[in-house]
Design an enzyme around this catalytic site. Structure first.
Site, PDB file in Angstrom:
ATOM      1  CB  CYS A 115      -1.000  -0.002   1.145  1.00 44.17           C
ATOM      2  SG  CYS A 115      -2.251  -1.316   1.051  1.00 44.17           S
ATOM      3  CG  HIS A 255      -3.072   3.554   1.674  1.00 46.91           C
ATOM      4  ND1 HIS A 255      -3.543   3.062   0.568  1.00 46.91           N
ATOM      5  CD2 HIS A 255      -3.143   2.417   2.531  1.00 46.91           C
ATOM      6  CE1 HIS A 255      -3.729   1.821   0.689  1.00 46.91           C
ATOM      7  NE2 HIS A 255      -3.795   1.488   1.898  1.00 46.91           N
ATOM      8  CG  ASN A 285      -6.617  -0.892   0.805  1.00 44.69           C
ATOM      9  OD1 ASN A 285      -5.884  -0.205  -0.285  1.00 44.69           O
ATOM     10  ND2 ASN A 285      -6.190  -1.305   1.661  1.00 44.69           N
TER      11      ASN A 285
HETATM   12  O1  UT7 Z   1      -3.922  -1.111   3.312  1.00 45.81           O
HETATM   13  C1  UT7 Z   1      -2.918  -1.905   3.925  1.00 45.81           C
HETATM   14  C2  UT7 Z   1      -2.902  -1.905   5.379  1.00 45.81           C
HETATM   15  N1  UT7 Z   1      -4.075  -2.459   5.832  1.00 45.81           N
HETATM   16  C3  UT7 Z   1      -4.735  -1.938   6.844  1.00 45.81           C
HETATM   17  O2  UT7 Z   1      -4.397  -0.903   7.229  1.00 45.81           O
HETATM   18  C4  UT7 Z   1      -5.822  -2.721   7.361  1.00 45.81           C
HETATM   19  C5  UT7 Z   1      -5.833  -2.336   8.892  1.00 45.81           C
HETATM   20  N2  UT7 Z   1      -6.838  -3.187   9.790  1.00 45.81           N
HETATM   21  C6  UT7 Z   1      -8.059  -2.857   9.699  1.00 45.81           C
HETATM   22  O3  UT7 Z   1      -8.467  -1.988   8.974  1.00 45.81           O
HETATM   23  C7  UT7 Z   1      -9.004  -3.461  10.693  1.00 45.81           C
HETATM   24  O4  UT7 Z   1      -8.296  -4.300  11.667  1.00 45.81           O
HETATM   25  C8  UT7 Z   1     -10.161  -4.384  10.054  1.00 45.81           C
HETATM   26  C9  UT7 Z   1     -11.237  -3.374   9.396  1.00 45.81           C
HETATM   27  C10 UT7 Z   1      -9.741  -5.088   8.996  1.00 45.81           C
HETATM   28  C11 UT7 Z   1     -11.006  -5.008  11.027  1.00 45.81           C
HETATM   29  O5  UT7 Z   1     -11.442  -4.170  11.835  1.00 45.81           O
HETATM   30  P1  UT7 Z   1     -11.252  -4.440  13.744  1.00 45.81           P
HETATM   31  O6  UT7 Z   1     -12.128  -3.393  14.305  1.00 45.81           O
HETATM   32  O7  UT7 Z   1      -9.958  -4.687  13.897  1.00 45.81           O
HETATM   33  O8  UT7 Z   1     -12.166  -5.798  13.761  1.00 45.81           O
HETATM   34  P2  UT7 Z   1     -11.202  -7.180  14.224  1.00 45.81           P
HETATM   35  O9  UT7 Z   1     -10.443  -7.651  13.224  1.00 45.81           O
HETATM   36  O10 UT7 Z   1     -10.857  -7.001  15.611  1.00 45.81           O
HETATM   37  O11 UT7 Z   1     -12.882  -8.168  14.371  1.00 45.81           O
HETATM   38  C12 UT7 Z   1     -13.718  -7.759  15.207  1.00 45.81           C
HETATM   39  C13 UT7 Z   1     -14.828  -8.867  15.198  1.00 45.81           C
HETATM   40  C14 UT7 Z   1     -14.361 -10.273  15.082  1.00 45.81           C
HETATM   41  O12 UT7 Z   1     -15.357 -11.078  15.712  1.00 45.81           O
HETATM   42  P3  UT7 Z   1     -15.164 -11.618  17.113  1.00 45.81           P
HETATM   43  O13 UT7 Z   1     -13.865 -12.161  17.296  1.00 45.81           O
HETATM   44  O14 UT7 Z   1     -15.047 -10.251  17.942  1.00 45.81           O
HETATM   45  O15 UT7 Z   1     -16.285 -12.367  17.551  1.00 45.81           O
HETATM   46  C15 UT7 Z   1     -14.293 -10.554  13.768  1.00 45.81           C
HETATM   47  O16 UT7 Z   1     -14.490 -11.986  13.347  1.00 45.81           O
HETATM   48  O17 UT7 Z   1     -15.452  -8.623  13.885  1.00 45.81           O
HETATM   49  C16 UT7 Z   1     -15.634  -9.908  13.092  1.00 45.81           C
HETATM   50  N3  UT7 Z   1     -15.379  -9.612  11.844  1.00 45.81           N
HETATM   51  C17 UT7 Z   1     -16.498  -9.291  10.847  1.00 45.81           C
HETATM   52  N4  UT7 Z   1     -17.826  -9.100  11.235  1.00 45.81           N
HETATM   53  C18 UT7 Z   1     -18.790  -8.921  10.165  1.00 45.81           C
HETATM   54  C19 UT7 Z   1     -14.287  -9.651  10.956  1.00 45.81           C
HETATM   55  N5  UT7 Z   1     -14.698  -9.310   9.653  1.00 45.81           N
HETATM   56  C20 UT7 Z   1     -16.109  -8.987   9.370  1.00 45.81           C
HETATM   57  C21 UT7 Z   1     -16.798  -8.628   8.504  1.00 45.81           C
HETATM   58  N6  UT7 Z   1     -18.084  -8.481   8.880  1.00 45.81           N
HETATM   59  N7  UT7 Z   1     -16.617  -8.408   7.343  1.00 45.81           N
END
Ligand code: UT7
Length: 347
Positions: A115, A255, A285
């Site tokens: 990215c 980004h 993204n």
């Molecule tokens: O561009 C390159 C660099 N990449 C980035 O900068 C991405 C950085 N990371 C992020 O943007 C975020 O971490 C995400 C958007 C990918 C995820 O958000 P988060 O607030 O960190 O969520 P999480 O991974 O902590 O997941 C929270 C919950 C989980 O469930 P439990 O374990 O709390 O029951 C996930 O399983 O949300 C669940 N989850 C979803 N729920 C509905 C994960 N993906 C989804 C989804 N829909 N698509």
């Protein structure tokens, strides 16, 4: 006086097909509210035609740029394509673009920094201009992320889209252009965001396919934690090094990975939300495409001497920021472009 590298034209390409949050709700266990509140994304563009890929989008962006600048492809001396989704391992996407647009006098190469790819390619391209080696360098950020995304994995498939943006770098001694940059990498973060197979360590086998190792995967929470700090630090650092106050900065061009990461960067810089270029809601993204696509969308508003800060964070880990003093009035380009289109329709 050594020249600096000014961005003198922008081109872009976005596939027509949209993948909305409602579409994704039918594919994996997710919902519009979760996606919007956690990422800021509503829809993304997808390149559906299986016979087209990154080189096609990059070439279309380049063609638009050449048309807007009113120059021929044979004037381009160097092509740098930032991408992690090249059409193939080799030849480089830059070679495919060179051939496709007919840039008969150009050399070029691909740059892989996930990215942060466009930011690094821009900074690398600027060095060729500053050194006097080249007068016209084409820098393209293009990724067809949909080809390496697992649409059964809800943790990643909601995030990415396809698209390309291109800028032209030319020399100037007017005090505008790319004035400073900071770049960093930290390879200890490599396990948190990668695509395991397809390189020389894990070439394609039945096992790599069965294990779904040809798809990008990330530990979102870990990447988020590092991205929030990395992107904000880099942006704050570039402001400090150049004595820029929040008032001096006209736009942040971040980004587009996650609205919350972008908000944290803007807060750290002390700038308000109207100064933040944001199109993540429409395109998701697009990896190397995000920053030039923002510049394209905001081009008509950009004015000569505007101070803008570009900032990125990505897989690797890679991150950085660039300080650009904008070189031209975008409104004039938009007007000429509109006249062009009216004339073309009249023919
Ligand atoms: O561009 C390159 C660099 N990449 C980035 O900068 C991405 C950085 N990371 C992020 O943007 C975020 O971490 C995400 C958007 C990918 C995820 O958000 P988060 O607030 O960190 O969520 P999480 O991974 O902590 O997941 C929270 C919950 C989980 O469930 P439990 O374990 O709390 O029951 C996930 O399983 O949300 C669940 N989850 C979803 N729920 C509905 C994960 N993906 C989804 C989804 N829909 N698509």
């Amino acid at each position: 006086m050594n020249p600096t590298a000014a961005i003198t034209a922008i081109g872009h390409y976005l596939p027509k097909d949209r993948l909305t949050n409602a579409d994704l709700e039918k594919m994996v266990d997710t919902n519009d509210e979760w996606i919007k509140s956690r990422t800021g994304i509503s829809e993304r563009r997808i390149l559906r035609d299986p016979n087209k890929a990154t080189a096609f989008m990059a070439s279309e962006a380049a063609r638009e740029l050449l048309d807007k600048r009113g120059i021929g492809a044979d004037e381009i001396e160097c092509i740098i394509v930032a991408t992690v989704t090249p059409d193939m391992m080799f030849p480089a996407t830059a070679c495919l673009v060179q051939n496709e647009i007919g840039a008969s006098k150009a050399w070029g190469f691909d740059l892989s920094a996930a990215c942060s790819g466009f930011l690094y390619a821009l900074n690398a391209g600027a060095r060729f201009i500053e050194s006097g080696k080249h007068k016209k360098v084409l820098v393209i950020g293009a990724d067809t992320m949909s080809r390496i995304i697992d649409y059964t994995d809800r943790t990643i498939c909601v995030l990415f889209g396809d698209g390309a943006g291109a800028v032209l770098l030319e020399p100037t001694t007017d005090g505008v252009g790319i004035l400073d940059s900071v770049e960093q990498i930290d390879g200890s973060g490599g396990d948190f965001l990668n695509m395991k197979a397809g390189g020389s360590l894990h070439p394609a086998t039945h096992e790599t396919v069965e294990n779904r190792w040809h798809f990008a995967r990330q530990e979102g929470r870990q990447v988020f934690k590092h991205a929030v700090v990395g992107m904000a630090d880099a942006a704050a650092n570039i402001m400090e090094r150049n004595d820029l106050t929040a008032d001096d900065v006209k736009y942040l061009v971040p980004h587009q990975a996650n609205l919350r990461i972008i908000d944290a960067t803007a807060r750290r810089m002390g700038i308000s939300s109207e100064k933040v270029m944001l199109n993540i809601q429409r395109y998701g993204n697009t990896t190397s495409g995000t920053i030039p696509l923002c510049l394209h969308d905001w081009e008509a508003k950009l004015k000569r001497d505007d101070n803008i800060v570009l900032a990125a964070f990505g897989g690797g880990f890679t991150w950085g920021a660039t300080y650009v003093k904008w070189a031209y009035d975008g409104a004039a380009v938009a007007r000429t472009q509109a006249e062009h289109e009216v004339e073309a329709q009249a023919i």
